[in-house]
Scaffold this motif. Sequence first.
Motif, short mmCIF file in Angstrom:
data_model
loop_
_atom_site.label_atom_id
_atom_site.label_comp_id
_atom_site.label_asym_id
_atom_site.label_seq_id
_atom_site.Cartn_x
_atom_site.Cartn_y
_atom_site.Cartn_z
N TRP A 21 0.85 -1.19 0.00
CA TRP A 21 0.00 0.00 0.00
C TRP A 21 0.89 1.24 0.00
O TRP A 21 1.94 1.27 0.63
CB TRP A 21 -0.91 0.02 1.23
N THR A 22 0.44 2.29 -0.72
CA THR A 22 1.22 3.52 -0.82
C THR A 22 0.35 4.74 -0.49
O THR A 22 -0.87 4.71 -0.63
CB THR A 22 1.80 3.69 -2.23
N ARG A 23 1.02 5.80 -0.03
CA ARG A 23 0.35 7.05 0.34
C ARG A 23 0.60 8.09 -0.74
O ARG A 23 1.71 8.21 -1.24
CB ARG A 23 0.88 7.54 1.68
N HIS A 24 -0.45 8.86 -1.08
CA HIS A 24 -0.33 9.86 -2.14
C HIS A 24 -0.97 11.17 -1.71
O HIS A 24 -1.95 11.19 -0.96
CB HIS A 24 -1.01 9.36 -3.43
N ARG A 25 -0.41 12.27 -2.23
CA ARG A 25 -0.98 13.60 -1.97
C ARG A 25 -2.16 13.83 -2.92
O ARG A 25 -2.19 13.28 -4.03
CB ARG A 25 0.07 14.68 -2.19
N PRO A 26 -3.11 14.67 -2.55
CA PRO A 26 -4.29 14.92 -3.39
C PRO A 26 -4.05 15.95 -4.48
O PRO A 26 -4.71 16.99 -4.56
CB PRO A 26 -5.34 15.41 -2.38
N THR A 27 -3.07 15.67 -5.36
CA THR A 27 -2.74 16.61 -6.44
C THR A 27 -3.03 15.96 -7.79
O THR A 27 -2.97 14.73 -7.92
CB THR A 27 -1.26 17.01 -6.39
N VAL A 58 -9.74 5.26 -7.75
CA VAL A 58 -8.74 6.32 -7.72
C VAL A 58 -9.37 7.66 -8.07
O VAL A 58 -9.17 8.67 -7.37
CB VAL A 58 -7.59 6.00 -8.69
N LYS A 59 -10.14 7.72 -9.14
CA LYS A 59 -10.75 8.98 -9.56
C LYS A 59 -11.69 9.53 -8.50
O LYS A 59 -11.69 10.73 -8.20
CB LYS A 59 -11.49 8.78 -10.89
N ALA A 60 -12.51 8.64 -7.92
CA ALA A 60 -13.46 9.09 -6.90
C ALA A 60 -12.72 9.60 -5.66
O ALA A 60 -13.11 10.61 -5.06
CB ALA A 60 -14.40 7.95 -6.52
N SER A 61 -11.66 8.92 -5.27
CA SER A 61 -10.91 9.31 -4.07
C SER A 61 -10.23 10.67 -4.25
O SER A 61 -10.31 11.54 -3.38
CB SER A 61 -9.88 8.25 -3.74
N PHE A 62 -9.58 10.86 -5.39
CA PHE A 62 -8.89 12.13 -5.62
C PHE A 62 -9.90 13.28 -5.78
O PHE A 62 -9.65 14.40 -5.34
CB PHE A 62 -7.99 12.04 -6.84
N ARG A 63 -11.03 13.01 -6.43
CA ARG A 63 -12.06 14.03 -6.58
C ARG A 63 -12.57 14.46 -5.21
O ARG A 63 -12.74 15.65 -4.93
CB ARG A 63 -13.20 13.49 -7.44
N ASP A 64 -12.79 13.48 -4.33
CA ASP A 64 -13.27 13.79 -2.98
C ASP A 64 -12.23 14.60 -2.22
O ASP A 64 -12.57 15.58 -1.54
CB ASP A 64 -13.57 12.48 -2.25
N ASP A 69 -11.00 19.15 2.57
CA ASP A 69 -9.69 19.44 3.14
C ASP A 69 -8.88 18.13 3.19
O ASP A 69 -8.63 17.56 4.25
CB ASP A 69 -9.86 20.04 4.53
N GLY A 70 -8.48 17.66 2.01
CA GLY A 70 -7.85 16.36 1.89
C GLY A 70 -6.45 16.32 2.48
O GLY A 70 -5.67 17.27 2.36
N ILE A 71 -6.14 15.19 3.10
CA ILE A 71 -4.82 14.97 3.68
C ILE A 71 -4.02 13.98 2.84
O ILE A 71 -2.88 14.25 2.46
CB ILE A 71 -4.94 14.46 5.13
N ALA A 72 -4.62 12.83 2.53
CA ALA A 72 -3.91 11.81 1.79
C ALA A 72 -4.88 10.76 1.28
O ALA A 72 -6.02 10.66 1.75
CB ALA A 72 -2.84 11.13 2.67
N VAL A 73 -4.41 9.98 0.30
CA VAL A 73 -5.14 8.81 -0.17
C VAL A 73 -4.18 7.63 -0.14
O VAL A 73 -3.00 7.76 -0.48
CB VAL A 73 -5.73 9.02 -1.58
#
Length: 201
Positions: A21-27, A58-64, A69-73
């Motif tokens: 599993w990996t962590r990503h910024r909401p960009t 992925v698309k739904a998570s980044f859109r949300d 005030d997103g922190i990470a996905v």
Amino acid sequence: MTASSTATAVPAFRLLFPPGWTRHRPTPDDERELLQAMRSKIRPYGRPDLEFQLTAAVKASFRDLRTRDGIAVYLPTEVSEQTLVPMTITAVRLTEPSGASLDGHVSDLFRQHGAEFLGDDHTIVRWRRTFARLNGLEGGINEQVNYLVPVPGSERRSAVLLCTSILQSTQEPMSPDDLDACIGLSDVIASTFAWAPGAAT
């Protein structure tokens, strides 16, 4: 509830995940790079159903994340086909627009959405929702498991919301056993939530 740049800052926290599993910024750049890498990994397996589910996740998570005030996905991007699951976990910061505590909202979750506590310490509030149609995508089901964790020192005016999305195609839904396994994995991951040493209590 809403996001607010004036809310109590969220201290560092940690979650434990299975390998891969990996962590990503909401960009947008992170989303684009992630989708390209994920599709390259899945296509050799000849699993268009899994590619659809994970692309939608992925698309739904980044859109949300970008609308809040997103922190990470967090996603299972570096796992084998045998352990690859169509689920994502997002983390966002939540506040009440009035600046009041979140107690009223939490009470509504228990009354209207069947919320319960995750664990015996009664710290994390858990509830589930099912969306029969994905925003912007046809033929998808989003089984959502949510976890609300109050930010220490905020007098319950700020919280971290962890949202697990388990996405399925209506044409090829996963079996009840597989869905239960994904929900169980989500609960195990959320139960590892811990604030970094030094966070106010």
